[in-house]
Design a protein around this motif. Structure first.
Motif, PDB file in Angstrom:
ATOM      1  N   ARG A  70       0.578  -1.174  -0.362  1.00  0.00           N
ATOM      2  CA  ARG A  70      -0.087   0.032  -0.061  1.00  0.00           C
ATOM      3  C   ARG A  70       0.937   0.945   0.299  1.00  0.00           C
ATOM      4  NH1 ARG A  70      -5.092   0.863   3.769  1.00  0.00           N
ATOM      5  NH2 ARG A  70      -7.257   0.475   2.032  1.00  0.00           N
ATOM      6  N   LYS A  71       0.262   2.233  -1.049  1.00  0.00           N
ATOM      7  CA  LYS A  71       1.112   3.809  -0.538  1.00  0.00           C
ATOM      8  C   LYS A  71      -0.107   4.023  -0.295  1.00  0.00           C
ATOM      9  CE  LYS A  71       3.755   6.226  -3.815  1.00  0.00           C
ATOM     10  NZ  LYS A  71       4.661   6.672  -5.304  1.00  0.00           N
ATOM     11  N   ILE A  72       0.387   5.501   0.462  1.00  0.00           N
ATOM     12  CA  ILE A  72      -0.575   6.305   1.474  1.00  0.00           C
ATOM     13  C   ILE A  72       0.495   7.863   0.543  1.00  0.00           C
ATOM     14  CG2 ILE A  72      -1.560   6.807   3.240  1.00  0.00           C
ATOM     15  CD1 ILE A  72      -1.570   4.007   4.384  1.00  0.00           C
ATOM     16  N   THR A  73      -0.348   8.095   0.556  1.00  0.00           N
ATOM     17  CA  THR A  73      -0.073   9.488   0.094  1.00  0.00           C
ATOM     18  C   THR A  73      -0.484  11.103   0.805  1.00  0.00           C
ATOM     19  OG1 THR A  73       1.274   9.091  -1.638  1.00  0.00           O
ATOM     20  CG2 THR A  73       1.488  11.199  -1.372  1.00  0.00           C
ATOM     21  N   VAL A  74      -0.305  11.891   1.795  1.00  0.00           N
ATOM     22  CA  VAL A  74      -1.111  13.004   2.128  1.00  0.00           C
ATOM     23  C   VAL A  74      -0.500  14.485   1.815  1.00  0.00           C
ATOM     24  CG1 VAL A  74      -1.302  14.232   4.038  1.00  0.00           C
ATOM     25  CG2 VAL A  74      -1.461  11.724   4.125  1.00  0.00           C
ATOM     26  N   TYR A  75      -1.571  14.991   0.970  1.00  0.00           N
ATOM     27  CA  TYR A  75      -0.802  16.665   0.315  1.00  0.00           C
ATOM     28  C   TYR A  75      -0.801  16.981   1.590  1.00  0.00           C
ATOM     29  CZ  TYR A  75      -0.691  13.810  -4.157  1.00  0.00           C
ATOM     30  OH  TYR A  75      -0.419  12.439  -4.608  1.00  0.00           O
ATOM     31  N   ARG A  76      -0.476  18.389   1.017  1.00  0.00           N
ATOM     32  CA  ARG A  76      -0.522  20.276   1.656  1.00  0.00           C
ATOM     33  C   ARG A  76      -1.622  20.751   1.946  1.00  0.00           C
ATOM     34  NH1 ARG A  76       4.427  21.173   2.681  1.00  0.00           N
ATOM     35  NH2 ARG A  76       6.468  20.561   1.852  1.00  0.00           N
ATOM     36  N   ASN A  77      -3.206  20.141   0.267  1.00  0.00           N
ATOM     37  CA  ASN A  77      -4.307  20.346   1.018  1.00  0.00           C
ATOM     38  C   ASN A  77      -5.227  20.008   1.579  1.00  0.00           C
ATOM     39  OD1 ASN A  77      -4.184  18.328  -0.773  1.00  0.00           O
ATOM     40  ND2 ASN A  77      -5.344  19.339  -2.092  1.00  0.00           N
ATOM     41  N   GLY A  78      -4.711  18.602   2.576  1.00  0.00           N
ATOM     42  CA  GLY A  78      -5.550  17.499   3.142  1.00  0.00           C
ATOM     43  C   GLY A  78      -6.301  16.558   2.355  1.00  0.00           C
ATOM     44  N   GLN A  79      -5.348  16.467   1.614  1.00  0.00           N
ATOM     45  CA  GLN A  79      -5.534  15.120   0.415  1.00  0.00           C
ATOM     46  C   GLN A  79      -4.838  14.067   0.231  1.00  0.00           C
ATOM     47  OE1 GLN A  79      -4.960  16.937  -3.626  1.00  0.00           O
ATOM     48  NE2 GLN A  79      -7.486  16.120  -3.972  1.00  0.00           N
ATOM     49  N   LEU A  80      -5.967  12.978   0.717  1.00  0.00           N
ATOM     50  CA  LEU A  80      -5.266  11.493   1.420  1.00  0.00           C
ATOM     51  C   LEU A  80      -5.932  10.602   0.292  1.00  0.00           C
ATOM     52  CD1 LEU A  80      -4.219   9.745   3.374  1.00  0.00           C
ATOM     53  CD2 LEU A  80      -6.601   8.897   3.697  1.00  0.00           C
ATOM     54  N   PHE A  81      -4.374  10.004  -0.300  1.00  0.00           N
ATOM     55  CA  PHE A  81      -4.430  10.019  -1.716  1.00  0.00           C
ATOM     56  C   PHE A  81      -3.931   8.118  -1.582  1.00  0.00           C
ATOM     57  CE2 PHE A  81      -2.849   8.515  -6.232  1.00  0.00           C
ATOM     58  CZ  PHE A  81      -4.496   8.110  -6.285  1.00  0.00           C
ATOM     59  N   ILE A  82      -4.788   6.887  -0.814  1.00  0.00           N
ATOM     60  CA  ILE A  82      -4.321   5.469  -0.834  1.00  0.00           C
ATOM     61  C   ILE A  82      -3.716   4.453  -1.959  1.00  0.00           C
ATOM     62  CG2 ILE A  82      -4.855   3.132   0.501  1.00  0.00           C
ATOM     63  CD1 ILE A  82      -6.409   5.636   2.358  1.00  0.00           C
ATOM     64  N   GLN A  83      -2.826   3.866  -2.688  1.00  0.00           N
ATOM     65  CA  GLN A  83      -3.107   3.349  -3.710  1.00  0.00           C
ATOM     66  C   GLN A  83      -2.654   1.462  -3.242  1.00  0.00           C
ATOM     67  OE1 GLN A  83       0.108   5.529  -6.010  1.00  0.00           O
ATOM     68  NE2 GLN A  83      -0.939   4.620  -7.647  1.00  0.00           N
ATOM     69  N   ASN A  84      -4.147   0.793  -3.321  1.00  0.00           N
ATOM     70  CA  ASN A  84      -3.833  -0.591  -3.051  1.00  0.00           C
ATOM     71  C   ASN A  84      -2.961  -1.222  -4.077  1.00  0.00           C
ATOM     72  OD1 ASN A  84      -4.940  -0.127  -0.642  1.00  0.00           O
ATOM     73  ND2 ASN A  84      -6.837  -0.662  -1.840  1.00  0.00           N
ATOM     74  N   LEU A  85      -1.847  -1.685  -3.906  1.00  0.00           N
ATOM     75  CA  LEU A  85      -0.544  -2.367  -4.626  1.00  0.00           C
ATOM     76  C   LEU A  85      -0.721  -3.730  -4.559  1.00  0.00           C
ATOM     77  CD1 LEU A  85       2.383  -0.367  -4.475  1.00  0.00           C
ATOM     78  CD2 LEU A  85       0.121  -0.633  -5.985  1.00  0.00           C
ATOM     79  N   GLY A  86      -1.923  -4.439  -3.315  1.00  0.00           N
ATOM     80  CA  GLY A  86      -1.737  -5.909  -3.368  1.00  0.00           C
ATOM     81  C   GLY A  86      -2.999  -6.251  -4.106  1.00  0.00           C
ATOM     82  N   ASP A  87      -2.704  -7.059  -5.570  1.00  0.00           N
ATOM     83  CA  ASP A  87      -3.591  -7.454  -6.125  1.00  0.00           C
ATOM     84  C   ASP A  87      -4.264  -8.756  -5.036  1.00  0.00           C
ATOM     85  OD1 ASP A  87      -2.832  -6.260  -8.190  1.00  0.00           O
ATOM     86  OD2 ASP A  87      -1.536  -7.838  -8.693  1.00  0.00           O
ATOM     87  N   ARG A  88      -3.786  -9.446  -4.040  1.00  0.00           N
ATOM     88  CA  ARG A  88      -4.903 -10.526  -3.521  1.00  0.00           C
ATOM     89  C   ARG A  88      -5.825  -9.501  -2.566  1.00  0.00           C
ATOM     90  NH1 ARG A  88      -2.989 -15.096  -1.278  1.00  0.00           N
ATOM     91  NH2 ARG A  88      -4.285 -15.569  -0.934  1.00  0.00           N
ATOM     92  N   VAL A  89      -5.144  -8.859  -2.550  1.00  0.00           N
ATOM     93  CA  VAL A  89      -5.966  -7.794  -1.229  1.00  0.00           C
ATOM     94  C   VAL A  89      -6.641  -7.891  -1.757  1.00  0.00           C
ATOM     95  CG1 VAL A  89      -6.150  -6.003   0.998  1.00  0.00           C
ATOM     96  CG2 VAL A  89      -4.181  -7.576   0.665  1.00  0.00           C
ATOM     97  N   THR A  90      -6.720  -6.740  -2.742  1.00  0.00           N
ATOM     98  CA  THR A  90      -7.751  -5.075  -3.910  1.00  0.00           C
ATOM     99  C   THR A  90      -8.958  -6.660  -4.263  1.00  0.00           C
ATOM    100  OG1 THR A  90      -6.570  -5.377  -4.868  1.00  0.00           O
ATOM    101  CG2 THR A  90      -6.425  -3.731  -3.735  1.00  0.00           C
ATOM    102  N   ALA A  91      -8.178  -7.534  -4.465  1.00  0.00           N
ATOM    103  CA  ALA A  91      -9.246  -8.379  -5.557  1.00  0.00           C
ATOM    104  C   ALA A  91     -10.145  -9.448  -4.906  1.00  0.00           C
ATOM    105  CB  ALA A  91      -8.366  -9.556  -6.611  1.00  0.00           C
TER     106      ALA A  91
END
Length: 490
Positions: A70-91
């Protein structure tokens, strides 16, 4: 009512809090009850049940291995962007209410307004390859173009999201196996919330101890028969979390399962974050959303202690109305027998004013890789269902189950249903799909890639059916919503 008023008046005149709970005098533990001194003079009552195991079954070593990427990115404006990179978890593990697979692999959350943007403060955008392909197809065939305002919002959101403030990358392999009562390395920890006691878990402790599980349930400071410090600082989140940490370190086994109710779910999250390798699974019952805790400035619990004591009958009645789906003689007896909401006004005020935990935000919860079962009582008036839905969105591996006949005290109202849900979750383990068969015939690269894709999809479908075969109760699909403070009542 008159007696409570007179006691409250006496409290104001003497500057002392009445109706204090004090620890019982006992030098020897009886019926599984022990007294643990977590700090000098700070003693907690703990119910510790070690069942007699005639034959101890060792773990078989089998189980599912989940890739947590998982990649979690927090931007300066308060946005939270989550990328689930594990195929088995998301699928395989992310499942919708209708049992179909949720193909979304990216979550974009806007926590605050972006400059002068008119976007809502809380927006969830779930994207998938199929949705992108559908949109591209619509454009190619002359489909309806998106509105100009919507395009402007998207472009403005991208501009605001350019500078990351913080990035968290999670890449680990987690082994999940069934936890049986015959396994000597498994321990269950039950943690109550504000106004509760270990007695509210009576049905659960009896049920699982009979199945052979080792059970640990403490009384928080000021609750049950634990000691009652007379300073408000003793009831802050950090002070109580340190107490729970001491209890956990004393009784922890190799594989531990945490079960928290309401405010107690926050302490479970704290332990799961501090000891990820020792926490095998986690259960949150009406725990609320993944928001940082901050006490409300406009709350009835900010009134003086003596005033709260005068209002204690009204507070008890309000708790009965909001905490139970039905308010009959049975529910009143449950409150009395299980020592629920039987704390002093001083403790109640200090507990509610001490719920300050700025670290426990959405990023904090999104970092957790512990499989979590969320149980919500449909009639709960303390914790809206939207908060548990939000928790299910943010957590990497979460299953939300809604009980239609329950409210905030669902473990007391529907003990059989709750026990069944918990037991099935304890025994759940993901199955590892068999490796794809090798084809000796030479095929073009495109055909081989297509075959591998089909094989993966079929395996994911089988896995999803296995995961959700254990429970048949209703579950709710996640939607973003509130940022309400975790409310009490237990």
């Amino acid at each position: 009512m008159l007696t409570s008023f007179m006691e409250g008046l006496l409290c104001c005149l003497t500057s002392k809090s009445t109706n204090m709970v004090v620890p019982i005098e006992a030098s020897e533990p009886a019926d599984g009850y022990e007294f643990v001194e977590v700090k000098p003079g700070r003693i907690l009552q703990v119910r510790h049940i070690i069942p007699d195991r005639s034959v101890v079954e060792e773990p078989s070593g089998q189980g599912g291995s989940i890739s947590c990427k998982r990649k979690i990115t927090v931007y300066r404006n308060g946005q939270l962007f989550i990328q689930n990179l594990g195929d088995r978890v998301t699928a395989e593990l992310k499942t919708c209410q209708n049992g179909e697979r949720e193909l979304n692999s990216t979550l974009e959350v806007e926590l605050t307004d972006c400059g002068n943007s008119s976007l809502p403060a809380s927006i969830l955008e779930a994207r998938s390859d199929s949705n992108i392909a559908r949109n591209n197809g619509a454009s190619e065939t002359g489909g309806e173009a998106p509105a100009a305002g919507r395009t402007d919002h998207s472009q403005q959101a991208r501009k605001c999201r350019r500078k990351p403030k913080r990035t968290v990358v999670i890449d680990t392999e987690r082994k999940i196996s069934a936890c049986k009562g015959t396994h000597s390395d498994v321990a269950l920890f039950f943690i109550h919330g504000v106004g509760g006691s270990l007695d509210i878990w009576g049905s659960q402790m009896d049920f699982f101890s009979r199945l052979g599980y080792e059970v640990i349930a403490p009384d928080l400071a000021g609750h049950g028969v634990s000691s009652v410090p007379q300073i408000a600082a003793a009831y802050t989140f950090y002070a109580l979390a340190e107490d729970i940490r001491q209890i956990f370190m004393r009784y922890a086994r190799k594989r531990n399962i945490l079960i928290g109710h309401s405010y107690g779910a926050s302490f479970c999250t704290f332990l799961a974050h501090e000891y990820p390798e020792q926490i095998h699974k986690m259960v949150m019952i009406n725990g609320g959303g993944p928001t940082a805790l901050e006490p409300s400035l406009c709350s009835i619990f900010n009134l003086p202690t003596c005033v709260l004591h005068c209002l204690s009958p009204l507070l008890a009645w309000s708790f009965l109305k909001a905490g139970f789906a039905r308010q009959g003689a049975k529910e009143k007896q449950l409150l009395k027998e299980n020592n629920a909401f039987n704390v002093s006004s001083f403790v109640l005020r200090a507990m509610m004013s001490g719920q300050y935990w700025p670290e426990g935000d959405e990023v904090y919860h999104a970092e957790l890789t512990v499989p979590t079962l969320l149980v919500h009582g449909m009639h709960d008036k303390f914790v809206p269902i939207e908060e548990d839905q939000r928790m299910a969105e943010i957590l990497l591996m979460a299953f939300l189950k809604v009980l239609e006949d329950g409210s905030h005290m669902v473990m007391m109202e529907c003990p059989e249903a709750v026990n069944t849900l918990l037991h099935e979750f304890f025994l759940w383990e993901p199955t590892t799909p068999p490796p794809p068969k090798k084809d000796s015939k030479a095929r073009p690269d495109t055909a081989k890639a297509q075959t591998d894709t089909n094989t993966t999809c079929e395996s994911a479908k089988v896995q999803t059916a296995t995961v959700w075969q254990t429970s048949s109760d209703g579950e709710a699909e996640a939607e973003p919503d509130s940022k309400a403070k975790k409310m009490s009542g237990d």
